[in-house]
Scaffold this motif. Structure first.
Motif, PDB file in Angstrom:
ATOM      1  N   THR A  18    -129.007 -13.401  61.678  1.00 29.10           N
ATOM      2  CA  THR A  18    -128.418 -13.154  62.969  1.00 29.10           C
ATOM      3  C   THR A  18    -127.839 -14.252  63.557  1.00 29.10           C
ATOM      4  OG1 THR A  18    -130.510 -14.300  63.685  1.00 29.10           O
ATOM      5  CG2 THR A  18    -130.660 -11.938  63.549  1.00 29.10           C
ATOM      6  N   PRO A  19    -126.763 -14.119  64.510  1.00 31.09           N
ATOM      7  CA  PRO A  19    -126.147 -15.208  64.914  1.00 31.09           C
ATOM      8  C   PRO A  19    -126.888 -16.457  65.399  1.00 31.09           C
ATOM      9  CG  PRO A  19    -125.067 -13.220  65.792  1.00 31.09           C
ATOM     10  CD  PRO A  19    -126.288 -12.830  65.118  1.00 31.09           C
ATOM     11  N   SER A  20    -126.361 -17.509  65.254  1.00 32.06           N
ATOM     12  CA  SER A  20    -127.078 -18.590  65.748  1.00 32.06           C
ATOM     13  C   SER A  20    -126.668 -18.635  67.180  1.00 32.06           C
ATOM     14  CB  SER A  20    -126.286 -20.014  65.246  1.00 32.06           C
ATOM     15  OG  SER A  20    -125.199 -20.247  65.484  1.00 32.06           O
ATOM     16  N   THR A  21    -125.671 -18.353  67.843  1.00 37.09           N
ATOM     17  CA  THR A  21    -125.558 -18.373  69.205  1.00 37.09           C
ATOM     18  C   THR A  21    -124.645 -17.058  69.690  1.00 37.09           C
ATOM     19  OG1 THR A  21    -125.470 -20.618  69.306  1.00 37.09           O
ATOM     20  CG2 THR A  21    -124.402 -19.555  71.288  1.00 37.09           C
ATOM     21  N   SER A  22    -125.378 -16.248  70.747  1.00 36.80           N
ATOM     22  CA  SER A  22    -124.520 -15.369  71.174  1.00 36.80           C
ATOM     23  C   SER A  22    -124.064 -15.251  72.619  1.00 36.80           C
ATOM     24  CB  SER A  22    -125.703 -13.744  70.917  1.00 36.80           C
ATOM     25  OG  SER A  22    -125.927 -13.727  69.491  1.00 36.80           O
ATOM     26  N   LEU A  23    -123.244 -14.535  72.960  1.00 34.51           N
ATOM     27  CA  LEU A  23    -122.567 -14.700  74.271  1.00 34.51           C
ATOM     28  C   LEU A  23    -123.253 -13.483  74.895  1.00 34.51           C
ATOM     29  CD1 LEU A  23    -120.566 -15.977  76.359  1.00 34.51           C
ATOM     30  CD2 LEU A  23    -119.084 -14.325  75.729  1.00 34.51           C
ATOM     31  N   ILE A  24    -124.094 -13.820  76.127  1.00 37.13           N
ATOM     32  CA  ILE A  24    -124.737 -12.864  76.709  1.00 37.13           C
ATOM     33  C   ILE A  24    -124.005 -12.153  77.959  1.00 37.13           C
ATOM     34  CG2 ILE A  24    -126.941 -12.163  78.405  1.00 37.13           C
ATOM     35  CD1 ILE A  24    -127.859 -12.642  75.547  1.00 37.13           C
ATOM     36  N   ASP A  25    -123.729 -12.679  78.840  1.00 36.66           N
ATOM     37  CA  ASP A  25    -122.909 -12.113  80.044  1.00 36.66           C
ATOM     38  C   ASP A  25    -121.593 -11.427  79.578  1.00 36.66           C
ATOM     39  OD1 ASP A  25    -121.082 -14.251  79.988  1.00 36.66           O
ATOM     40  OD2 ASP A  25    -121.893 -15.127  81.546  1.00 36.66           O
ATOM     41  N   GLY A  26    -120.886 -11.688  78.670  1.00 40.49           N
ATOM     42  CA  GLY A  26    -119.311 -11.053  78.276  1.00 40.49           C
ATOM     43  C   GLY A  26    -118.313 -11.360  79.396  1.00 40.49           C
ATOM     44  N   LEU A  27    -118.789 -12.048  80.584  1.00 44.01           N
ATOM     45  CA  LEU A  27    -117.712 -12.452  81.501  1.00 44.01           C
ATOM     46  C   LEU A  27    -116.840 -13.168  81.118  1.00 44.01           C
ATOM     47  CD1 LEU A  27    -120.509 -12.291  84.564  1.00 44.01           C
ATOM     48  CD2 LEU A  27    -118.784 -10.202  83.740  1.00 44.01           C
ATOM     49  N   PRO A  28    -115.383 -13.075  81.602  1.00 40.95           N
ATOM     50  CA  PRO A  28    -114.384 -14.248  81.299  1.00 40.95           C
ATOM     51  C   PRO A  28    -114.774 -15.270  82.134  1.00 40.95           C
ATOM     52  CG  PRO A  28    -113.559 -12.293  82.595  1.00 40.95           C
ATOM     53  CD  PRO A  28    -114.925 -11.766  82.155  1.00 40.95           C
ATOM     54  N   THR A  29    -114.624 -16.330  81.462  1.00 40.94           N
ATOM     55  CA  THR A  29    -114.791 -17.735  82.336  1.00 40.94           C
ATOM     56  C   THR A  29    -113.868 -17.996  83.267  1.00 40.94           C
ATOM     57  OG1 THR A  29    -115.478 -18.945  80.385  1.00 40.94           O
ATOM     58  CG2 THR A  29    -115.150 -20.171  82.161  1.00 40.94           C
ATOM     59  N   PRO A  30    -114.147 -17.964  84.802  1.00 42.79           N
ATOM     60  CA  PRO A  30    -113.239 -17.896  85.864  1.00 42.79           C
ATOM     61  C   PRO A  30    -112.584 -19.381  85.978  1.00 42.79           C
ATOM     62  CG  PRO A  30    -115.207 -18.052  86.571  1.00 42.79           C
ATOM     63  CD  PRO A  30    -115.697 -17.886  85.117  1.00 42.79           C
ATOM     64  N   THR A  31    -111.443 -19.134  86.477  1.00 41.41           N
ATOM     65  CA  THR A  31    -110.775 -20.401  87.035  1.00 41.41           C
ATOM     66  C   THR A  31    -111.349 -20.662  88.322  1.00 41.41           C
ATOM     67  OG1 THR A  31    -108.970 -19.384  88.308  1.00 41.41           O
ATOM     68  CG2 THR A  31    -108.598 -19.735  86.008  1.00 41.41           C
ATOM     69  N   PHE A  32    -111.240 -21.909  89.060  1.00 41.62           N
ATOM     70  CA  PHE A  32    -111.814 -22.270  90.180  1.00 41.62           C
ATOM     71  C   PHE A  32    -111.096 -21.678  91.173  1.00 41.62           C
ATOM     72  CE2 PHE A  32    -112.782 -26.348  87.710  1.00 41.62           C
ATOM     73  CZ  PHE A  32    -114.229 -26.033  87.620  1.00 41.62           C
ATOM     74  N   HIS A  33    -109.931 -21.263  91.302  1.00 43.48           N
ATOM     75  CA  HIS A  33    -109.199 -20.433  92.265  1.00 43.48           C
ATOM     76  C   HIS A  33    -109.990 -19.068  92.266  1.00 43.48           C
ATOM     77  CE1 HIS A  33    -105.130 -22.439  92.102  1.00 43.48           C
ATOM     78  NE2 HIS A  33    -105.757 -22.783  93.257  1.00 43.48           N
TER      79      HIS A  33
END
Length: 364
Positions: free
Chosen positions: A272-287
């Motif tokens: 199994t992967p050691s770390t998995s991304l759960i939300d799948g959302l792009p990391t947003p800019t502050f704008h």
């Protein structure tokens, strides 16, 4: 007062209230901006004019067909009249969504006024309603059905410790019983370390307890980071705005001689992967955060308040929860103490490209 169609909303305050104004205008099928309540400064009047709505300067001026007022005016916790404004509106039967922080005594007074006016009242801590945090809380709820949360590691700056407790309470399924024990820091340490228990779960809490008195909304070293530990791994909110990660727990079996087995039969869990991304959302800019992520969270809070308008049974639950968060925050704030006053320069940004280039020569 009907809530079957678009609900008329007035926003009190034009500082952080601008996020609420954007929120109301972003959901035209559900909400209609019906005015601004402010002191009547040139800025507030110009803003109301630009948005094509009235600028009221007294709560009594708000028309009776307005269903909700968002009180985004500091309360007594930060030296403002927000709670008094909320009480006046609630007594008239106007539903109120109040921006945090709010002292427990003020919440109690608002709940009394809400009962007298047959109105719904809620405190909005904003951050637990952000899409990545909602994903973290929802995932934590599913995790709790499978394994017990063993402990929590959390960090924040003192300006956002109130919503951290709201976030943790939702992730753990409650706050009671709670307790906090502080550890006095040695000189020069920017973080206060506290050991706590929330809902019976051990919590290590680090609070960046420094503030710029003329610029309190800036200069925090972080906002929120939370890790929930269980037997199978760690569910992590890497930042207030995501991402949400699942870190599978490393556990390798041993062979008959006591050596770790790193491959072969019986080591399937190591695939199994050691770390998995759960939300799948792009990391947003502050704008994007200011323009979309935060307004979306306000709409989520408005929807919850609207549900309580139509289902009065939910009002008592919302009131009890708001009181618990505020009472726990009061104890936390007492333990962390008065923030150290700092006046740093504007922080210099670090370009991502400079972190992805050739490695620097190691010092000898």
């Amino acid at each position: 007062m009907s809530t079957s169609g678009p609900v008329k909303v007035v926003v009190a305050g034009t500082g952080f209230g601008r996020v609420y104004l954007d929120a109301v205008r972003s959901a035209p099928g559900r909400y209609t901006l019906a005015g601004i309540l402010a002191r009547g400064s040139d800025y507030s009047r110009a803003l109301a004019g630009a948005l094509g709505v009235p600028c009221y300067t007294d709560p009594e001026q708000i028309p009776g067909d307005v269903a909700i007022v968002c009180v985004v005016v500091p309360s007594g916790a930060t030296g403002g009249p927000g709670a008094e404004i909320a009480q006046r509106l609630l007594a008239r039967g106007v539903h109120v969504l109040q921006e945090h922080p709010v002292h427990a005594t003020e919440i109690t007074a608002c709940l009394r006024a809400a009962r007298a006016g047959n109105a719904a009242y809620a405190v909005n801590t904003l951050y637990p309603n952000l899409a990545p945090v909602r994903q973290f809380i929802d995932t934590a709820a599913r995790l709790r059905t499978q394994q017990r949360i063993l402990c929590v590691d959390a960090a924040c700056n003192s300006q956002v410790s109130y919503p951290l407790l709201d976030l943790l309470g939702h992730a753990l399924g409650g706050l009671r019983p709670w307790s906090f024990t502080d550890c006095p820091p040695p000189p020069g340490q920017p973080f206060r370390l506290l050991y706590a228990e929330l809902a019976g779960v051990p919590v290590t809490l680090r609070v960046h307890n420094q503030v710029h008195p003329e610029d309190p909304d800036n200069h925090g070293l972080l906002m929120h980071r939370v890790s929930l530990f269980c037997e199978g791994g760690v569910l992590e909110l890497a930042d207030t705005h995501g991402p949400v990660l699942w870190n599978a727990r490393l556990h390798a079996p041993r062979d008959a001689s006591g050596r770790l087995r790193l491959a072969g039969p019986g080591t399937e869990r190591l695939d199994t992967p050691s770390t998995s991304l759960i939300d799948g959302l792009p990391t947003p800019t502050f704008h994007h955060i200011f323009a979309h992520t935060w307004p979306d969270a306000v709409v989520h809070a408005l929807d919850a308040l609207r549900a309580d308008i139509d289902e009065p049974g939910g009002r008592a639950r919302a009131g009890r929860w708001a009181l618990d968060v505020s009472l726990a925050w009061r104890e936390l704030a007492t333990r962390t103490g008065v923030p150290e006053l700092i006046r740093p320069d504007t922080p210099r940004p670090v370009a991502l490209e400079t972190l992805l280039g050739e490695p620097c020569e190691e010092p000898r």
